[in-house]
Design an enzyme around this catalytic site. Structure first.
Site, mmCIF file in Angstrom:
data_model
loop_
_atom_site.group_PDB
_atom_site.id
_atom_site.type_symbol
_atom_site.label_atom_id
_atom_site.label_comp_id
_atom_site.label_asym_id
_atom_site.label_seq_id
_atom_site.Cartn_x
_atom_site.Cartn_y
_atom_site.Cartn_z
ATOM 1 N N HIS A 261 2.124 2.424 -1.239
ATOM 2 C CA HIS A 261 1.127 1.815 -2.104
ATOM 3 C C HIS A 261 1.640 0.462 -2.549
ATOM 4 O O HIS A 261 2.836 0.315 -2.801
ATOM 5 C CB HIS A 261 0.849 2.709 -3.320
ATOM 6 C CG HIS A 261 -0.422 2.364 -3.993
ATOM 7 N ND1 HIS A 261 -0.514 1.336 -4.894
ATOM 8 C CD2 HIS A 261 -1.673 2.868 -3.853
ATOM 9 C CE1 HIS A 261 -1.768 1.247 -5.299
ATOM 10 N NE2 HIS A 261 -2.490 2.155 -4.686
ATOM 11 N N ASP B 33 -4.886 9.269 -1.364
ATOM 12 C CA ASP B 33 -5.693 9.740 -0.252
ATOM 13 C C ASP B 33 -4.977 10.673 0.696
ATOM 14 O O ASP B 33 -5.548 11.107 1.692
ATOM 15 C CB ASP B 33 -6.293 8.542 0.485
ATOM 16 C CG ASP B 33 -7.425 7.993 -0.338
ATOM 17 O OD1 ASP B 33 -8.186 8.817 -0.868
ATOM 18 O OD2 ASP B 33 -7.517 6.782 -0.510
HETATM 19 N N1 ACO Z 1 4.441 4.220 7.116
HETATM 20 C C1 ACO Z 1 5.577 3.645 7.586
HETATM 21 N N2 ACO Z 1 6.132 2.535 7.043
HETATM 22 C C2 ACO Z 1 5.513 1.985 6.003
HETATM 23 C C3 ACO Z 1 4.323 2.530 5.457
HETATM 24 C C4 ACO Z 1 3.787 3.684 6.053
HETATM 25 N N3 ACO Z 1 2.670 4.236 5.581
HETATM 26 N N4 ACO Z 1 3.916 1.772 4.417
HETATM 27 C C5 ACO Z 1 4.821 0.786 4.294
HETATM 28 N N5 ACO Z 1 5.782 0.913 5.250
HETATM 29 C C6 ACO Z 1 6.973 0.069 5.407
HETATM 30 C C7 ACO Z 1 6.634 -1.262 6.042
HETATM 31 O O1 ACO Z 1 6.747 -1.211 7.455
HETATM 32 C C8 ACO Z 1 7.655 -2.162 5.406
HETATM 33 O O2 ACO Z 1 8.896 -1.943 6.048
HETATM 34 P P1 ACO Z 1 9.948 -3.155 6.222
HETATM 35 O O3 ACO Z 1 10.305 -3.581 4.814
HETATM 36 O O4 ACO Z 1 11.095 -2.533 6.970
HETATM 37 O O5 ACO Z 1 9.236 -4.220 6.999
HETATM 38 C C9 ACO Z 1 7.784 -1.633 3.989
HETATM 39 O O6 ACO Z 1 7.447 -0.241 4.100
HETATM 40 C C10 ACO Z 1 6.868 -2.300 2.972
HETATM 41 O O7 ACO Z 1 5.523 -2.202 3.445
HETATM 42 P P2 ACO Z 1 4.396 -3.301 3.205
HETATM 43 O O8 ACO Z 1 3.334 -3.153 4.253
HETATM 44 O O9 ACO Z 1 5.025 -4.652 3.045
HETATM 45 O O10 ACO Z 1 3.850 -2.844 1.786
HETATM 46 P P3 ACO Z 1 2.472 -3.294 1.159
HETATM 47 O O11 ACO Z 1 2.618 -3.135 -0.304
HETATM 48 O O12 ACO Z 1 2.041 -4.614 1.685
HETATM 49 O O13 ACO Z 1 1.422 -2.225 1.754
HETATM 50 C C11 ACO Z 1 0.105 -0.290 2.058
HETATM 51 C C12 ACO Z 1 0.958 -1.126 1.071
HETATM 52 C C13 ACO Z 1 -0.952 -1.187 2.752
HETATM 53 C C14 ACO Z 1 -0.637 0.792 1.268
HETATM 54 C C15 ACO Z 1 1.048 0.349 3.116
HETATM 55 O O14 ACO Z 1 2.004 1.171 2.470
HETATM 56 C C16 ACO Z 1 0.283 1.154 4.180
HETATM 57 O O15 ACO Z 1 -0.154 0.567 5.175
HETATM 58 N N6 ACO Z 1 0.113 2.506 3.957
HETATM 59 C C17 ACO Z 1 -0.652 3.314 4.895
HETATM 60 C C18 ACO Z 1 -2.145 3.132 4.623
HETATM 61 C C19 ACO Z 1 -2.609 3.812 3.337
HETATM 62 O O16 ACO Z 1 -2.288 4.969 3.069
HETATM 63 N N7 ACO Z 1 -3.418 3.068 2.557
HETATM 64 C C20 ACO Z 1 -4.008 3.602 1.316
HETATM 65 C C21 ACO Z 1 -3.496 2.868 0.115
HETATM 66 S S1 ACO Z 1 -4.087 3.626 -1.333
HETATM 67 C C22 ACO Z 1 -5.656 3.116 -1.487
HETATM 68 O O17 ACO Z 1 -6.082 2.076 -1.050
HETATM 69 C C23 ACO Z 1 -6.516 4.003 -2.210
#
Ligand code: ACO
Length: 428
Positions: free
Chosen positions: A307, A364
């Protein structure tokens, strides 16, 4: 701490006031930056460090896992309030008295009729159209059928637009589902409560009574409350920014629905269930998928994990996990998907990659399992999220208009070509 931030650019030092929130969040007020510095701006892709507004609606602390609507904890609201009460609280700022709530609902019911011509628009969509696209289009179309809701300058005009959309939106949601299922469209009944009406409009068969199940009402109430607002997320910021051009509430909401659709935002609930099903089909090997999620060469992400703001745990996920257990138990549903989900969660919580990055299950991760147990098709999951988020979007839009916020218009740092001469087509 001093209440001034100092910024040094070259030889010059500039001072900017600090703004403090009621929960002691601190921001540097850079409104005067560009003017004072001859054009210097800030850059912050994804707005990870940028506050776009001051808001009195929702407080969340991602480190501590706190979420409050208008000062009330999400845990207490999910346990003690119903969705309409929470909607009133979010939009108008205080919990309603019985009289206020009755009047609000009566006004909503008066508007819970959708122009019959909207059916022609629904009919024009192919049956396999994604419900979020249909919902966004229908919400936008409401503007054409209700032109008086566009220019809303007084609080009274705003109230009228608000009860209109609170009344019509559930009808559109139900119609989106019924169209997909080939069922005749349904207008619900004035005799039912808000959430009861939603379930009836969605599920009543034309040749049968619909028996309302208290477990379903309670589960949907809870899910809608948990999704009702989440401060300046992608879809809410969209609603505020579109509304800031005075485009009108319904057009702003339609844009918010499109923003919510994406799998990185509200679309995650559909993506989670599809992922869990794929893992089950593949023999339930959660370790294999954990490996894929950690592999930087593999685009796969563990949907429902991570998140932007919660870096400890998502308080909504805790409530939902418990609710999933209860609802499945009460409805007597045994879903092997729940076991896959629990296995995945267990592994992720112990995995160094996920621990280091503070990736926890989000709201979710478990919501889809409850929706599925309720008989809601997977493609409708994000629509259910929109239904819950509606009062939050409305509250944020109303706050933005009442505060007379300026039109949202970020700047950029241009990194393209400098001036160059045009080359005729035959010389390129
Ligand atoms: N699975 C694997 N790796 C992940 C995940 C994941 N779900 N989420 C983040 N990471 C990793 C990234 O690859 C990154 O790794 P790095 O630092 O080695 O490059 C690190 O964790 C940080 O991730 P970011 O994408 O920079 O974090 P950001 O805050 O931008 O993104 C997000 C948050 C979009 C929710 C992300 O965690 C994601 O894509 N999750 C999966 C989709 C999801 O469940 N979305 C629902 C969000 S809740 C809502 O909207 C109600």
């Amino acid at each position: 701490m001093s209440d001034i931030a100092k910024l040094q650019i070259g030889e010059k030092t500039y001072e900017f006031p600090l703004v403090k929130g009621t929960e002691n969040e601190t921001a540097i007020d850079i409104k005067a930056l560009r003017g004072a510095t001859d054009g210097v701006i800030t850059i912050d892709p994804g707005y990870k460090n940028t506050g776009s507004c001051q808001s009195a609606i929702t407080f969340l602390d991602g480190e501590k896992g706190i979420l409050r609507y208008r000062g009330y904890s999400i845990e207490e609201l999910a346990e003690k309030a119903d969705f309409l009460e929470v909607a009133y609280l979010l939009i108008f700022g205080e919990l309603p008295t019985k009289e206020q709530l009755d009047k609000f609902y009566a006004d909503i019911l008066d508007e819970a009729i959708v122009d019959d011509d909207i059916k022609k628009i629904i009919d024009a969509f192919p049956k396999n159209a994604h419900p979020m696209g249909v919902l966004s289009s229908l919400t936008s179309a409401l503007t054409a059928f209700n032109p008086s809701s566009v220019n809303v300058d007084s609080e009274e005009d705003m109230y009228k637009a608000i009860v209109k959309i609170m009344g019509k939106f559930p009808v559109l949601v139900a119609w989106t589902l019924r169209k997909k299922q080939g069922l005749p469209l349904h207008y619900g009944s004035r005799k039912l409560g808000y959430v009861e009406n939603i379930l009836t409009m969605m599920f009543q068969k034309p040749n049968d009574e619909y028996e309302l199940n208290p477990i379903m009402i309670n589960a949907l109430d809870k899910l809608l409350i948990l999704h009702a607002d989440h401060e300046q997320n992608c879809s809410t910021s969209t609603v505020r920014i579109v509304g800031s051009s005075h485009a009108g509430l319904f057009a702003s909401l339609s844009a918010g629905i499109s923003a919510l659709w994406g799998p990185l935002h509200g679309g995650a609930n559909q993506a989670v269930l599809e992922m869990l099903e794929a893992i089950k089909e593949d023999g339930g090997d959660t370790k294999k998928y954990m490996g894929k999620a950690k592999d930087k060469e593999d685009p796969f992400r563990l949907m429902g994990f991570g998140h932007r703001v919660y870096k400890n745990f998502d308080p909504r996920a805790k409530i939902i996990k418990k609710a999933a257990d209860e609802v499945l138990g009460d409805l007597g549903v045994e879903d092997p998907i729940l076991d896959v989900a629990k296995g995945l969660e267990r592994e992720a919580l112990e995995d160094q990659y996920f621990v280091d990055r503070k990736l926890y299950p989000n709201v979710d991760f478990y919501s889809g399992i409850i929706y599925r147990a309720m008989g809601i098709p997977v493609e409708m999951f994000t629509v259910m999220f929109a239904l819950g988020r509606l009062p939050g979007w409305i509250a944020q839009w109303r706050e933005m208009r009442l505060r007379k916020e300026p039109i949202g218009r970020p700047r950029q740092v241009y990194v393209g070509e400098n001036l160059r001469e045009f080359v005729e087509i035959d010389k390129r």
